[in-house]
Design an enzyme around this catalytic site. Structure first.
Site, mmCIF file in Angstrom:
data_model
loop_
_atom_site.group_PDB
_atom_site.id
_atom_site.type_symbol
_atom_site.label_atom_id
_atom_site.label_comp_id
_atom_site.label_asym_id
_atom_site.label_seq_id
_atom_site.Cartn_x
_atom_site.Cartn_y
_atom_site.Cartn_z
ATOM 1 N N HIS A 259 0.540 -1.560 -0.005
ATOM 2 C CA HIS A 259 -0.141 0.445 0.117
ATOM 3 C C HIS A 259 1.174 1.163 0.047
ATOM 4 C CE1 HIS A 259 -2.580 2.887 1.961
ATOM 5 N NE2 HIS A 259 -3.743 2.226 1.014
ATOM 6 N N ASP A 336 3.095 -5.231 8.251
ATOM 7 C CA ASP A 336 1.840 -4.142 7.886
ATOM 8 C C ASP A 336 0.684 -4.951 8.338
ATOM 9 O OD1 ASP A 336 -0.446 -2.448 6.904
ATOM 10 O OD2 ASP A 336 -0.017 -2.194 5.065
ATOM 11 N N GLN A 339 -4.580 -5.483 6.535
ATOM 12 C CA GLN A 339 -5.545 -6.070 5.981
ATOM 13 C C GLN A 339 -5.218 -7.602 6.144
ATOM 14 O OE1 GLN A 339 -7.382 -5.436 3.671
ATOM 15 N NE2 GLN A 339 -6.539 -3.058 3.618
ATOM 16 N N LYS A 362 -10.843 -1.126 9.903
ATOM 17 C CA LYS A 362 -10.516 -2.487 9.337
ATOM 18 C C LYS A 362 -10.681 -3.650 9.946
ATOM 19 C CE LYS A 362 -8.499 -0.428 6.098
ATOM 20 N NZ LYS A 362 -6.730 -0.112 5.118
ATOM 21 N N CYS A 500 -4.571 2.708 -3.347
ATOM 22 C CA CYS A 500 -3.820 3.219 -3.003
ATOM 23 C C CYS A 500 -2.472 2.013 -3.560
ATOM 24 C CB CYS A 500 -3.851 3.202 -1.274
ATOM 25 S SG CYS A 500 -5.066 4.934 -1.480
#
Length: 544
Positions: A259, A336, A339, A362, A500
């Protein structure tokens, strides 16, 4: 699934079909129970109807097609591969049995690390090619859906089908109520006060921090820093640790999957400090080329910053292996998890991440709240990136002494109420069980993938062996916006655009895709509705 461990060979379609027919439970509110016939379960929806993973749906009438029948693959029966059944309820677009429940037998996939049986229950051995881990409590998606008030919303006169979960998730009533309770009964600034509401607010805020610690498997609540979201967390590391410890000639490694939030801060840092940004390539299916990654590592590597799940393709990366290889050359590792945390169990100590970031919105929590996990010693060695109240021990005009983590990195008044809301969201998914959520979504993703592959002219972007949630595609003959608008007319929300993540889409010669993305409150009926619109578009185009 936080590792790159391969799925066992025995988990095949036949095994799943046998499992479904051996262990499918009677649905609540039905008259009688399902009866066995020749070793397979008979569905109450019709005489002698059995579960067949090779033919999971029946053809149902749809006035949009000239012959009055939908192709069998997109009929609205909503039966997913062998382990679940969807009724029409209020969400079906056609056919089905009103009020029928949707059940998923709660089993813990044996390939999950450290999860030999479900917490709080004794596993039942299935005896199907070695498949084990069944527990007694089923996962009822209709009950789950009832907790999300926005799913009752009408869009263009149709019930909302929310398939934009990679952009943000919807919020259960329990989270909404918890935030309301905070403002009605606890609202105060935290710490440094003698009155009752400050004590309540502090308890709620620090209680939420403890919940995050347990959810991520961190060693201490001191390793949990509240921020606005994953983007701010990455920028915090770049502008504090990066500014403090990186210099000219040092190398930062990211992947092609990232991202923008995991690219731009490192680019900015590299420009300021004279560092070099290097990129792990991917193959045509969106899987990292680990041999190429190994070639990038060396004595100049100071940081590897990697997504656990690609927001554009859904690829699950082998973060443990990536981290171990980075640590072997003395580099730090940032993962990260924006997600990943809503789709699979996460254990930051097992993956040995130096930092791990997430966004609350999220994870079924409010917007504007997120988390930076960092190893405690590392956080305390890092200079604060912002100064102000809360993060200090002592201030004079000549010198300031800082607190230890986490508050040394939390200058000013934080987002107290939404941190409490994040704690409530963690309570909610933890009560369901992340293992159960992961297993359910795995089958839903498999179901959706099979149906999308049958649509003529549809090209799936990202077909890695290990995926979560995301189904990016383009449809021949239509712009992505046209597809998104057609879906919106039916109340179906998907994301169109570059997500993104322009570098990875350009790897496939694209500037944008259509991106449906799944969560545990989605159903096979939701997928059927999506695919039915795509078939309708293709039929319309064929007629000229």
């Amino acid at each position: 699934m936080s590792t790159g461990t391969e799925q066992p060979e025995w988990l095949n379609e036949r095994a799943l079909e046998q499992l479904a027919n051996q262990y499918f439970k009677a649905l609540p509110g039905e008259e009688g129970v399902r009866q066995k016939e020749e070793g397979r379960l008979v569905s109450p929806a019709g005489p002698r109807e059995v579960f067949d993973i090779k033919d999971p749906q029946s053809s149902l009438p749809d006035p949009h097609f000239a012959d009055g029948r939908v192709p069998a693959s997109v009929a609205g029966s909503g039966r997913s591969p062998g382990l679940q059944e969807v009724g029409s309820g209020g969400m079906a677009r056609s056919g089905g049995t009103a009020g029928q429940a949707y059940y998923f037998m709660d089993f813990v996939a044996p390939w999950l690390p450290g999860k030999k049986e479900a917490a709080g229950g004794t596993g039942l051995t299935a005896g199907v090619n070695g498949l084990s881990g069944l527990v007694q409590q089923p996962f009822d998606v209709n009950a789950v859906r009832g907790d999300f008030p926005i799913l009752k919303e009408l869009v263009n006169g149709r019930p909302l089908v929310w398939l934009d979960n990679a952009a943000t998730t919807q919020k259960p009533q329990q989270v909404i109520d918890r935030i309301s309770q905070f403002y009605r009964h606890e609202n105060s600034n935290v710490h440094r006060a003698a009155h009752e509401l400050a004590a309540r607010a502090t308890d709620a805020y620090e209680g939420a921090r403890k919940k995050v610690q347990n959810f991520l498997g961190a060693g201490s609540a001191n390793e949990i820093v509240f921020v606005r979201g994953a983007t701010e967390a990455i920028n915090l590391v770049a502008k504090s640790w990066g500014e403090q410890y990186l210099g000219a000639g040092d190398e930062i490694i990211v992947s092609h999957l990232e991202h923008h939030a995991n690219i731009v801060p490192w680019q900015q840092l590299a420009e300021r400090k004279g560092c070099r940004l290097r990129v792990i390539p991917v193959d045509d299916r969106g899987q990292l080329l680990m041999d190429e990654y190994a070639k990038l590592l060396g004595p100049k590597t100071r940081l590897v910053s990697i997504t656990q799940v690609s927001n554009a393709l859904g690829t699950i990366t082998p973060v443990r292996e990536i981290g171990a290889m980075a640590h072997a050359v003395g580099a730090k590792v940032l993962v990260d998890g924006a997600q990943s945390v809503s789709h699979m169990p996460v254990d930051v100590r097992a993956m040995d991440a130096d930092w791990f970031v997430l966004s609350g919105h999220k994870l079924f929590a409010p917007t504007g709240i997120g988390v930076l996990y960092g190893k405690e010693a590392l956080l305390n060695e890092t200079q604060p990136w912002q100064g102000g109240g809360n993060m200090i021990k002592d201030v004079t005009f000549e010198h300031t002494q800082y607190q230890n983590a986490p508050v040394r990195l939390e200058a000013g008044t934080g987002n107290i109420a939404d941190a409490v809301g994040l704690g409530a969201a963690i309570d909610y998914v933890s009560a369901i069980g992340m293992d159960r959520i992961e297993a359910y979504e795995h089958y839903l993703l498999d179901y959706a993938t099979r149906l999308l592959k049958e649509v003529p002219g549809l090209r799936l972007i990202g077909t890695a062996d290990r995926k979560a949630s995301v189904l990016s595609f383009v449809l021949d003959g239509f712009t992505n916006d046209q597809v998104g608008q057609a879906l919106n007319k039916e109340g179906i929300a998907v994301r169109t655009g570059h997500h993104c993540a322009q570098p990875i889409l350009r790897r496939y010669g694209l500037e944008s895709t259509v991106r449906p993305s799944l969560a545990f409150y989605n159903t096979c009926a939701d997928v059927d509705a999506l695919v039915s619109v795509l078939w309708r578009l293709k039929r319309w185009a064929a007629r000229g």
